[in-house]
Design an enzyme around this catalytic site. Sequence first.
Site, PDB file in Angstrom:
ATOM      1  N   TYR A   1       0.841  -1.212   0.000  1.00  0.00           N
ATOM      2  CA  TYR A   1       0.000   0.000   0.000  1.00  0.00           C
ATOM      3  C   TYR A   1       0.870   1.254   0.000  1.00  0.00           C
ATOM      4  CZ  TYR A   1      -3.635   3.156   1.917  1.00  0.00           C
ATOM      5  OH  TYR A   1      -4.509   4.181   2.150  1.00  0.00           O
TER       6      TYR A   1
ATOM      7  N   LYS B   1       1.122   4.144  -2.818  1.00  0.00           N
ATOM      8  CA  LYS B   1       0.764   5.531  -2.491  1.00  0.00           C
ATOM      9  C   LYS B   1       1.920   6.493  -2.798  1.00  0.00           C
ATOM     10  CE  LYS B   1      -3.507   5.143  -1.134  1.00  0.00           C
ATOM     11  NZ  LYS B   1      -4.540   5.425  -2.154  1.00  0.00           N
TER      12      LYS B   1
END
Length: 304
Positions: free
Chosen positions: A164, A168
């Site tokens: 993640y 990001k």
Amino acid sequence: MGNFLAGKVVAVTGAGRGIGRAVALACAAEGAKVVVNDYGVSIEGGEPTSEVAVGVVKEIEAAGGAAVAVADDISTMAGGQRLVDVALAEYGRIDGVVCVAGILRERMLFNMTEEEWDPVVATHLKGTFTVFRAAAAVMRKQGSGALVGFTSGNHQGSVAQANYSAAKGGIISLVRSAALGLHKYGVTANAVAPVARTRMSANVPMELKEIGEPEDVAALVVYLLSDRARADSVTGQVYTVAGPKIAVWAQPRELRAGYAEGGGWTPERIADFLPGTVGTDPMPMLARLEEMARAAAAGDRPNQ
Ligand SMILES: NC(=O)c1ccc[n+]([C@@H]2O[C@H](COP(=O)([O-])OP(=O)(O)OC[C@H]3O[C@@H](n4cnc5c(N)ncnc54)[C@H](O)[C@@H]3O)[C@@H](O)[C@H]2O)c1
């Protein structure tokens, strides 16, 4: 109903729930026609259903707005293209795209599998590329448009969400690249790092000191999509929004430099030179981690 986005056509991914839903509703309330995309999946990305996107379209229509549902998987090139094609077919133009769709597959790096890495990076990072790519081709010809990506404070690093966090961080670089590449065509690109109460944030194992509602995030996105933000030359920026707080993140830049004198570097010369001159830039997240470990040892619930 306001008119901040009167006459505009906006497509929002992950618009069936949480922040994306609030963004879609706010855009419609401010006068935009909205393409509502949601694959309708679980937090981990399974069990897709089209009902989620259709539900938000019904909410917008009930409030007097105009919207159309696209229940495609946005991590595919065809999904990104369809979002833009539907906007053009239904409403004749595309003025803004907002890439909110996301999933989580949490695991420590040393245990993470390919099945945990690939879909997370594909949904967040590629899912932003597919939409930016399709929209940018139209916006370039139009000579106007706004791209909005969704990042997270976790782009600084994460203990158990390397997939993640990497996605990001990639979104921030993609947004900055879009801002640079499309500047001369009158197209802006910005990223939002939200903190808001949703099913996703309910998963965070610590208390969040600064948190707000999806509607707070939606207000910032509406501004970023508007002519007011364009007039203020807002592009290539990363904003955190957490309830009443809005913060801008620094642009990455070199902090300190040192130069070799009399010939090139060797590992030995670097070992002698680097610690006392160029040095390190302490990681705020590492300091917070140590603070949390101390709080946990003292029996307190850690804050973030
Ligand atoms: N909530 C927070 O505090 C927070 C913090 C940091 C970052 N974010 C980011 O904000 C965004 C929205 O998060 P949220 O909290 O509203 O999450 P959420 O789980 O409530 O909503 C995400 C939506 O994305 C949809 N989706 C997932 N995969 C998709 C795909 N392949 N194609 C289309 N749609 C898909 C899901 O069906 C879901 O409706 C995410 O990118 C998330 O990483 C949220």
